[in-house]
Design a protein around this motif. Structure first.
Motif, short mmCIF file in Angstrom:
data_model
loop_
_atom_site.label_atom_id
_atom_site.label_comp_id
_atom_site.label_asym_id
_atom_site.label_seq_id
_atom_site.Cartn_x
_atom_site.Cartn_y
_atom_site.Cartn_z
N ALA A 14 0.82 -1.21 0.00
CA ALA A 14 0.00 0.00 0.00
C ALA A 14 0.86 1.25 0.00
N ALA A 15 1.96 1.23 0.76
CA ALA A 15 2.85 2.39 0.82
C ALA A 15 3.52 2.64 -0.53
N VAL A 16 3.97 1.57 -1.18
CA VAL A 16 4.61 1.70 -2.49
C VAL A 16 3.59 2.16 -3.53
N ARG A 17 2.42 1.58 -3.50
CA ARG A 17 1.36 1.99 -4.43
C ARG A 17 1.06 3.48 -4.29
N ASP A 18 0.92 3.93 -3.06
CA ASP A 18 0.59 5.34 -2.82
C ASP A 18 1.73 6.26 -3.25
N GLN A 19 2.97 5.81 -3.06
CA GLN A 19 4.13 6.61 -3.48
C GLN A 19 4.16 6.76 -5.00
N ILE A 20 3.93 5.68 -5.70
CA ILE A 20 3.94 5.71 -7.17
C ILE A 20 2.81 6.59 -7.68
N ALA A 21 1.64 6.45 -7.07
CA ALA A 21 0.50 7.27 -7.49
C ALA A 21 0.77 8.75 -7.21
N ALA A 22 1.42 9.05 -6.08
CA ALA A 22 1.75 10.43 -5.76
C ALA A 22 2.74 11.02 -6.76
N ASP A 23 3.55 10.16 -7.37
CA ASP A 23 4.48 10.59 -8.41
C ASP A 23 3.79 10.78 -9.75
N GLY A 24 2.49 10.48 -9.80
CA GLY A 24 1.73 10.68 -11.02
C GLY A 24 1.75 9.49 -11.96
N GLN A 25 2.29 8.36 -11.50
CA GLN A 25 2.37 7.18 -12.35
C GLN A 25 1.19 6.26 -12.09
N SER A 26 0.94 5.38 -13.05
CA SER A 26 -0.12 4.38 -12.93
C SER A 26 0.47 3.10 -12.35
N VAL A 27 -0.21 2.48 -11.38
CA VAL A 27 0.30 1.25 -10.78
C VAL A 27 -0.81 0.24 -10.61
N ASP A 28 -0.54 -1.00 -11.00
CA ASP A 28 -1.41 -2.14 -10.74
C ASP A 28 -0.70 -3.02 -9.72
N TRP A 29 -1.38 -3.34 -8.62
CA TRP A 29 -0.76 -4.09 -7.52
C TRP A 29 -1.39 -5.47 -7.42
N VAL A 30 -0.55 -6.50 -7.48
CA VAL A 30 -0.99 -7.88 -7.28
C VAL A 30 -0.13 -8.51 -6.19
N THR A 31 -0.64 -9.58 -5.58
CA THR A 31 0.06 -10.20 -4.45
C THR A 31 0.54 -11.62 -4.76
N ARG A 32 0.28 -12.09 -5.98
CA ARG A 32 0.67 -13.45 -6.36
C ARG A 32 1.27 -13.44 -7.77
N LEU A 33 2.09 -14.45 -8.04
CA LEU A 33 2.72 -14.54 -9.36
C LEU A 33 1.70 -14.90 -10.44
N ASP A 34 0.72 -15.73 -10.10
CA ASP A 34 -0.27 -16.07 -11.13
C ASP A 34 -1.09 -14.85 -11.53
N ALA A 35 -1.38 -13.98 -10.56
CA ALA A 35 -2.10 -12.73 -10.88
C ALA A 35 -1.21 -11.81 -11.70
N ALA A 36 0.10 -11.82 -11.42
CA ALA A 36 1.04 -11.01 -12.20
C ALA A 36 1.06 -11.47 -13.65
N SER A 37 1.07 -12.77 -13.86
CA SER A 37 1.07 -13.31 -15.22
C SER A 37 -0.19 -12.91 -15.97
#
Length: 219
Positions: A14-37
């Motif tokens: 959540a902290a990393v997601r919020d930091q990236i969003a605050a930088d104006g970038q788009s971020v998709d966050w997943v917690t598993r490798l199958d979801a990443a694929s």
């Protein structure tokens, strides 16, 4: 940029997601490798932030598969594994950078920018475009010597054009760079940001190809 974050620690994620969003970038966050694929099968990413120890496997194996099939998406490893042998294994598997937890979020932002610049073919953070002096690392713009404040979204949009000089970018491509897949985007959002950039940086800074998209204007 559009960034894929693969991290199962919900507090850190959540902290990393919020930091990236605050930088104006788009971020998709997943917690598993199958979801990443699944995410990578549906979306093209500019950079991946990869944890090594995940519920359904090791990030190193995931990274090796990416590189074996020719995927050159930049990867920064985020991990608590801090032994030299771990760092060597990650870099040899194809990672572009390696950040040991815990880390400062502003350092993560700096490393994301550094890796992105290397992949764009210009590691120099200082650019000149007509009357504009641009510092990519500091995320600042001066026009005729005067500082021009940009919002995070305006900067992210401007950076997308700088990374692809002369290339026509469609509205859909720009939305993908600025917003996560589950974000609600108003139909005229890109037009509004482009208009604001033109007011701040000059009317010729972004050219429009009607019905097709936008490109960075000539210096």
């Amino acid at each position: 940029m559009r960034i894929l974050l693969i991290e199962d620690d919900t507090t850190l994620g959540a902290a990393v997601r919020d930091q990236i969003a605050a930088d104006g970038q788009s971020v998709d966050w997943v917690t598993r490798l199958d979801a990443a694929s699944d995410a990578m099968a549906a979306t093209s990413y500019d950079l991946i932030l990869l944890d090594l120890m995940l519920p359904d496997g090791r990030g190193i194996g995931f990274l090796k598969v990416l590189r074996t099939r020719g995927d050159v998406t930049p990867v920064i490893i985020l991990t608590a594994l801090d032994q030299v042998s771990d760092r060597i294994e990650g870099l040899n598997a194809g990672a572009d950078d390696y950040l040991v937890k815990p880390f400062d979020l502003s350092e993560l932002s700096a490393r994301i920018g550094s890796v992105a610049r290397r992949y764009s073919g210009n590691p120099n953070p200082i650019l000149t475009h007509g009357p504009l002096d641009i510092d990519l690392a500091a995320r600042s713009v001066h026009r005729d010597g005067r500082h021009v404040p940009l919002t995070a979204r305006e900067w992210a949009l401007f950076e997308a054009f700088l990374a692809r000089p002369g290339q026509l970018l469609s509205k859909a491509q720009l939305e993908e760079k600025l917003y996560a897949f589950d974000a609600e985007v108003e139909s005229n959002t890109i037009e509004v940001h482009v208009s604001r950039l033109r007011k701040k940086l000059g009317s010729a800074i972004i050219e429009t190809e009607r019905g097709m998209g936008y490109r960075l204007g000539r210096p």
